[in-house]
Design a protein around this motif. Structure first.
Motif, PDB file in Angstrom:
ATOM      1  N   PRO A 321       0.820  -1.207   0.000  1.00 15.93           N
ATOM      2  CA  PRO A 321       0.000   0.000   0.000  1.00 15.93           C
ATOM      3  C   PRO A 321       0.853   1.255   0.000  1.00 15.93           C
ATOM      4  N   GLY A 322       0.460   2.239  -0.808  1.00 20.19           N
ATOM      5  CA  GLY A 322       1.211   3.488  -0.891  1.00 20.19           C
ATOM      6  C   GLY A 322       0.826   4.457   0.203  1.00 20.19           C
ATOM      7  N   ASP A 323       1.365   5.669   0.095  1.00 25.86           N
ATOM      8  CA  ASP A 323       1.111   6.673   1.128  1.00 25.86           C
ATOM      9  C   ASP A 323      -0.343   7.136   1.157  1.00 25.86           C
ATOM     10  N   HIS A 324      -1.080   6.950   0.058  1.00 22.93           N
ATOM     11  CA  HIS A 324      -2.443   7.435   0.003  1.00 22.93           C
ATOM     12  C   HIS A 324      -3.440   6.440   0.590  1.00 22.93           C
ATOM     13  N   HIS A 325      -2.943   5.307   1.134  1.00 25.70           N
ATOM     14  CA  HIS A 325      -3.828   4.340   1.769  1.00 25.70           C
ATOM     15  C   HIS A 325      -3.882   4.597   3.265  1.00 25.70           C
ATOM     16  N   ASP A 326      -4.835   3.963   3.913  1.00 22.79           N
ATOM     17  CA  ASP A 326      -4.985   4.100   5.362  1.00 22.79           C
ATOM     18  C   ASP A 326      -4.081   3.167   6.133  1.00 22.79           C
ATOM     19  N   PHE A 327      -3.277   2.363   5.434  1.00 28.03           N
ATOM     20  CA  PHE A 327      -2.469   1.360   6.101  1.00 28.03           C
ATOM     21  C   PHE A 327      -0.984   1.607   5.863  1.00 28.03           C
ATOM     22  N   GLU A 328      -0.197   1.109   6.795  1.00 22.36           N
ATOM     23  CA  GLU A 328       1.249   1.200   6.694  1.00 22.36           C
ATOM     24  C   GLU A 328       1.797  -0.044   5.983  1.00 22.36           C
ATOM     25  N   PRO A 329       2.978   0.057   5.366  1.00 24.07           N
ATOM     26  CA  PRO A 329       3.613  -1.163   4.833  1.00 24.07           C
ATOM     27  C   PRO A 329       3.846  -2.170   5.955  1.00 24.07           C
ATOM     28  N   GLN A 330       3.799  -3.426   5.611  1.00 31.96           N
ATOM     29  CA  GLN A 330       3.883  -4.473   6.627  1.00 31.96           C
ATOM     30  C   GLN A 330       5.301  -4.681   7.110  1.00 31.96           C
ATOM     31  N   ARG A 331       5.438  -4.921   8.424  1.00 35.48           N
ATOM     32  CA  ARG A 331       6.724  -5.242   9.033  1.00 35.48           C
ATOM     33  C   ARG A 331       6.533  -6.405   9.995  1.00 35.48           C
ATOM     34  N   HIS A 332       7.617  -7.152  10.213  1.00 36.50           N
ATOM     35  CA  HIS A 332       7.524  -8.293  11.123  1.00 36.50           C
ATOM     36  C   HIS A 332       7.993  -7.947  12.527  1.00 36.50           C
ATOM     37  N   ASP A 333       8.265  -6.657  12.774  1.00 41.37           N
ATOM     38  CA  ASP A 333       8.781  -6.266  14.086  1.00 41.37           C
ATOM     39  C   ASP A 333       8.108  -5.013  14.642  1.00 41.37           C
ATOM     40  N   ASP A 334       6.897  -4.687  14.153  1.00 41.37           N
ATOM     41  CA  ASP A 334       6.256  -3.442  14.564  1.00 41.37           C
ATOM     42  C   ASP A 334       5.194  -3.622  15.648  1.00 41.37           C
ATOM     43  N   GLY A 335       4.953  -4.862  16.111  1.00 39.59           N
ATOM     44  CA  GLY A 335       3.953  -5.080  17.143  1.00 39.59           C
ATOM     45  C   GLY A 335       2.523  -5.051  16.645  1.00 39.59           C
ATOM     46  N   TYR A 336       2.340  -5.030  15.323  1.00 40.58           N
ATOM     47  CA  TYR A 336       0.998  -5.037  14.740  1.00 40.58           C
ATOM     48  C   TYR A 336       0.803  -6.296  13.898  1.00 40.58           C
ATOM     49  N   ILE A 337      -0.430  -6.749  13.853  1.00 39.11           N
ATOM     50  CA  ILE A 337      -0.777  -7.887  13.016  1.00 39.11           C
ATOM     51  C   ILE A 337      -1.729  -7.412  11.924  1.00 39.11           C
ATOM     52  N   GLU A 338      -1.562  -7.935  10.719  1.00 34.14           N
ATOM     53  CA  GLU A 338      -2.399  -7.543   9.585  1.00 34.14           C
ATOM     54  C   GLU A 338      -3.559  -8.519   9.418  1.00 34.14           C
ATOM     55  N   VAL A 339      -4.771  -7.989   9.233  1.00 31.72           N
ATOM     56  CA  VAL A 339      -5.969  -8.805   9.043  1.00 31.72           C
ATOM     57  C   VAL A 339      -6.416  -8.648   7.590  1.00 31.72           C
ATOM     58  N   ILE A 340      -6.534  -9.775   6.880  1.00 31.28           N
ATOM     59  CA  ILE A 340      -6.788  -9.751   5.435  1.00 31.28           C
ATOM     60  C   ILE A 340      -7.919 -10.725   5.117  1.00 31.28           C
ATOM     61  N   GLY A 341      -8.832 -10.309   4.265  1.00 36.28           N
ATOM     62  CA  GLY A 341      -9.924 -11.168   3.818  1.00 36.28           C
ATOM     63  C   GLY A 341      -9.741 -11.576   2.372  1.00 36.28           C
ATOM     64  N   PHE A 342     -10.169 -12.815   2.042  1.00 35.53           N
ATOM     65  CA  PHE A 342     -10.017 -13.338   0.682  1.00 35.53           C
ATOM     66  C   PHE A 342     -11.325 -13.944   0.203  1.00 35.53           C
ATOM     67  N   THR A 343     -11.617 -13.687  -1.050  1.00 35.91           N
ATOM     68  CA  THR A 343     -12.601 -14.473  -1.782  1.00 35.91           C
ATOM     69  C   THR A 343     -11.839 -15.501  -2.605  1.00 35.91           C
ATOM     70  N   MET A 344     -12.572 -16.374  -3.294  1.00 36.30           N
ATOM     71  CA  MET A 344     -11.889 -17.330  -4.165  1.00 36.30           C
ATOM     72  C   MET A 344     -11.085 -16.610  -5.253  1.00 36.30           C
ATOM     73  N   ALA A 345     -11.637 -15.516  -5.769  1.00 32.85           N
ATOM     74  CA  ALA A 345     -10.957 -14.793  -6.842  1.00 32.85           C
ATOM     75  C   ALA A 345      -9.647 -14.189  -6.361  1.00 32.85           C
ATOM     76  N   SER A 346      -9.673 -13.537  -5.195  1.00 32.39           N
ATOM     77  CA  SER A 346      -8.442 -12.901  -4.713  1.00 32.39           C
ATOM     78  C   SER A 346      -7.410 -13.931  -4.256  1.00 32.39           C
ATOM     79  N   LEU A 347      -7.870 -15.100  -3.779  1.00 36.40           N
ATOM     80  CA  LEU A 347      -6.910 -16.162  -3.444  1.00 36.40           C
ATOM     81  C   LEU A 347      -6.200 -16.665  -4.689  1.00 36.40           C
ATOM     82  N   ALA A 348      -6.953 -16.842  -5.767  1.00 38.70           N
ATOM     83  CA  ALA A 348      -6.329 -17.279  -7.019  1.00 38.70           C
ATOM     84  C   ALA A 348      -5.382 -16.211  -7.553  1.00 38.70           C
ATOM     85  N   ALA A 349      -5.764 -14.934  -7.364  1.00 39.00           N
ATOM     86  CA  ALA A 349      -4.931 -13.841  -7.877  1.00 39.00           C
ATOM     87  C   ALA A 349      -3.623 -13.691  -7.123  1.00 39.00           C
TER      88      ALA A 349
END
Length: 714
Positions: A321-349
């Motif tokens: 996600p770029g700066d114009h999104h509401d989210f920060e780039p993902q890190r494995h050491d920031d103390g935050y967990i990312e929650v993501i939803g998938f449909t069949m289409a987005s899983l295939a993509a």
């Protein structure tokens, strides 16, 4: 010869990571004589201490008494022979040969706890986990239990199927046959980083009466996760794989077979639509925000709680996600967990560069399920009965991250010794010859087929070199298909149909020819970590597993070598110069004339920009279209070597929507980032054109999925 016998052993090149024999103290056997028994009666307190020490040692014939040294980084190696394609046995033997056998442990014989207890007082200790992500999680859990201070950092040699944590830490997607000596150097020189670890607390769902609880297990296979926790479609597929492997382990002895089974199980589950109603039976609250309405609205069939950027064997479900999104780039050491939803289409993509629906970045999650649902914790699956699950941050583990740029070679440490240009011959080798002669370098060298010569910068990495080898292949194909004007070693000539060249398959890889004993394959995902000068001095060898021996044809005797030069520093013909001037001036007719007279569309200007970069920057759509129609596809995503920008970045900075549309329609990557980590969408946003940024974002989603409803397409 007495002076040679008494000469101290230096422990060789890897002395810093080897446990010296002087640290290993043999344990005396307990005495059973009458005298000893009488002594024990008088000194009962000593007896208790001795028995406790023997109990801690658990029958081992030795103890470790380290001598502290700031220069030493002793290494413990844990090998899981059953991970991935059962490569562990070979790896175990190699580490036994290079290191002290007392610091190498087979996890199929014993767990890591006893070994870590034995070495807990060793300073500067490092650990190498040879296995899958589950092996790493096992070791990290034991380290939590033992509460070592400071906690030793853990590196990963990927032997598993997915190896997502190994990819995140730059260790690659799988071990091929890299020299153990190089792996030991990488562990020694690696950077220590932190990895968030998350607790999973499971209780019975308080909203359901006991009689409505369905069948299923009452607890998860692990109560801590390092990579991800998910429920729905992906967990159901993993559960089928796990049950089949438990029933027939002999059928799952390679990473390729394992991945093929995953693909078949996923397609079967897709047809059965077993996870279609997931959104109706879950409630998700993140940091007090209820995400349930959005989950039900978008009808997600899979929900992932992601800690690291990689998932499902290397995909990136959070995206960039770029700066114009509401989210920060993902890190494995920031103390935050990312929650993501998938449909069949987005899983295939996911497999073609897509990402899921970003829902939240949070510190705590409360998850309620109202039916038995397949779940997986770091690849360990189960079917959990209706439950309430709380996710919270547990701690941070120390990990060893492979350095982005290795500086172990003295040649690369000294800037004065790095030449401006390297002239290197490229040779290809078949898999049959590699397997037959890989322990005889001279025979393998004789069996190789020359392709041509590359002229590249002295600090060129293998990722860049791959692009020039692909270009060399295009030139060879042009020559073999008809009379073609090409540049040879010292002159230009026309050469009609004299070279028969079999095209390289997409699976070709580089070989490291610098080791004394044999050639070694380099994993493609790690090419950006290696310089050309690290694997060869005057010749590059590449392995093509699909090369057909009956079609091999080398360079005919007496024929000059075909040369592909990197644009910086390469000689530029008058027609090439005319093409460059025509593009910069925006003169389409002069460009067409110069190209027909033999000019190359692959040339670069003095600032390392391609013709497509210049055309996109000037905004001339007709010239952009001509270059796209007549130039090779590699121009689309070729990066400016100074800024890392592609032509699409340049067009986005100029806010030229027409040129952006031409480039995207031709297949330009919308996910490629420049040297500052910015995508073309980010550049459009920075240039003050949110409409263009939104257009590029929408084209990204359309380009990834390709259809409004992927299920209908399937």
């Amino acid at each position: 010869m007495l002076h040679q016998i008494e000469e101290p052993c230096s422990l060789g090149a890897h002395a810093a990571v080897i446990v010296p024999p002087t640290w290993i103290i043999k344990v005396k056997k307990p005495q059973n004589s009458l005298k000893a028994s009488n002594r024990k009666k008088k000194r009962t307190s000593f007896k208790r201490k001795a028995s406790r020490g023997q109990q801690e040692n658990k029958g081992r014939p030795f103890v470790i008494k380290p001598i502290s040294s700031p220069l030493m980084k002793p290494l413990l190696v844990f090998v899981n022979p059953k991970s991935g394609g059962n490569q562990g046995t070979k790896v175990l033997q190699m580490f036994m040969w290079y290191l002290n056998p007392r610091q190498v442990f087979d996890l199929s014989q014993e767990g890591p706890k006893d070994a870590l207890e034995l070495y807990r007082k060793v300073p500067n200790l490092r650990i190498l986990a040879c296995g899958g992500d589950g092996t790493v999680g096992w070791i990290l859990s034991i380290l939590d239990e033992l509460q070592l201070s400071p906690q030793p950092p853990v590196g990963v040699l990927p032997l598993g199927t997915g190896n997502d944590l190994a990819r995140t830490l730059n260790w690659g997607g799988g071990y091929t046959d890299e020299p153990v000596s190089k792996i030991l150097c990488q562990v020694e020189d690696g950077t220590i980083v932190q990895l968030d670890r998350w607790n999973l607390h499971v209780e019975r769902n308080p909203d359901l009466p006991p009689e409505e609880l369905e069948d299923g297990v009452c607890k998860l296979p692990l109560n801590v996760f390092n990579n991800y926790f998910s429920l729905g479609f992906d967990a159901h597929v993993t559960l089928e794989f796990h049950e089949s492997r438990e029933a027939n382990p002999e059928k799952f002895n390679s990473r390729f077979r394992n991945k093929m089974f995953y693909a078949g199980a996923a397609f079967s589950d897709f047809l059965q639509r077993s996870s279609r109603d997931l959104s109706k039976h879950v409630k998700v609250v993140c940091d007090g925000t209820d995400l349930t309405p959005k989950i039900q609205e978008l009808k997600f069939q899979c929900i992932v709680f992601l800690n690291i950027p990689r998932y499902c064997a290397g995909t990136m479900p959070w995206g960039n996600p770029g700066d114009h999104h509401d989210f920060e780039p993902q890190r494995h050491d920031d103390g935050y967990i990312e929650v993501i939803g998938f449909t069949m289409a987005s899983l295939a993509a996911l497999q073609v560069g897509g990402h899921g629906e970003r829902l939240h970045q949070c510190r705590e999650v409360m998850l309620l399920t109202y039916k038995s649902i397949p779940m997986q914790v770091d690849g360990e699956p189960c079917r959990l009965a209706p439950a309430m699950i709380r996710i919270s941050l547990r701690n941070q583990a120390n990990m060893v991250q492979k350095s982005k740029r290795r500086t172990s070679m003295p040649l690369l440490n000294d800037p004065q010794s790095v030449p401006d240009r390297l002239r290197i011959r490229v040779n290809k080798i078949s898999l049959q010859d590699y397997e037959g002669f890989h322990y005889d370098k001279e025979k393998l060298r004789e069996a190789s087929i020359p392709l041509g010569i590359l002229v590249v910068r002295g600090d060129c990495d293998l990722e860049t070199c791959r692009m020039y080898i692909d270009r060399l292949q295009e030139d060879l194909q042009s020559v073999s298909s008809g009379s073609q004007r090409v540049r040879y070693q010292d002159h230009e000539t026309s050469f009609p149909r004299a070279l028969s060249a079999q095209r390289l398959s997409p699976r070709w890889c580089f070989l490291d020819a610098t080791s004394a004993d044999r050639f070694y394959r380099i994993d493609r995902s790690q090419e950006h970590l290696h310089f050309v000068m690290e694997i060869s001095q005057d010749e590059i060898f590449i392995l093509d597993p699909d090369m057909v021996l009956s079609q091999q044809a080398g360079t005919p005797p007496g024929m000059p070598d075909l040369v592909v030069e990197q644009a910086s520093g390469s000689p530029v013909s008058s027609e090439d110069h005319a093409i460059l001037q025509a593009v910069i001036a925006g003169d389409l007719m002069k460009l067409i004339e110069s190209y027909k007279n033999g000019g190359s569309l692959l040339i670069q200007g003095p600032d390392h920009c391609s013709l497509l970069h210049y055309a996109a920057k000037t905004g001339n759509g007709e010239i952009v279209k001509y270059i796209l129609d007549h130039g090779p596809s590699e121009l689309l995503d070729m990066a400016d070597s100074e800024t890392g920008e592609t032509a699409l970045h340049k067009a986005a900075c100029q806010r030229n929507r027409a040129v952006c549309q031409l480039l995207v329609d031709a297949g330009a990557s919308l996910r490629k980032t420049d040297s500052k980590g910015k995508t073309p969408q980010d550049r459009a946003q920075q240039a003050g054109d949110p409409d263009l940024a939104a257009y590029l974002e929408s084209r990204q989603n359309y380009k990834i999925i390709g259809h409004e409803d992927l299920e209908t397409a399937v």
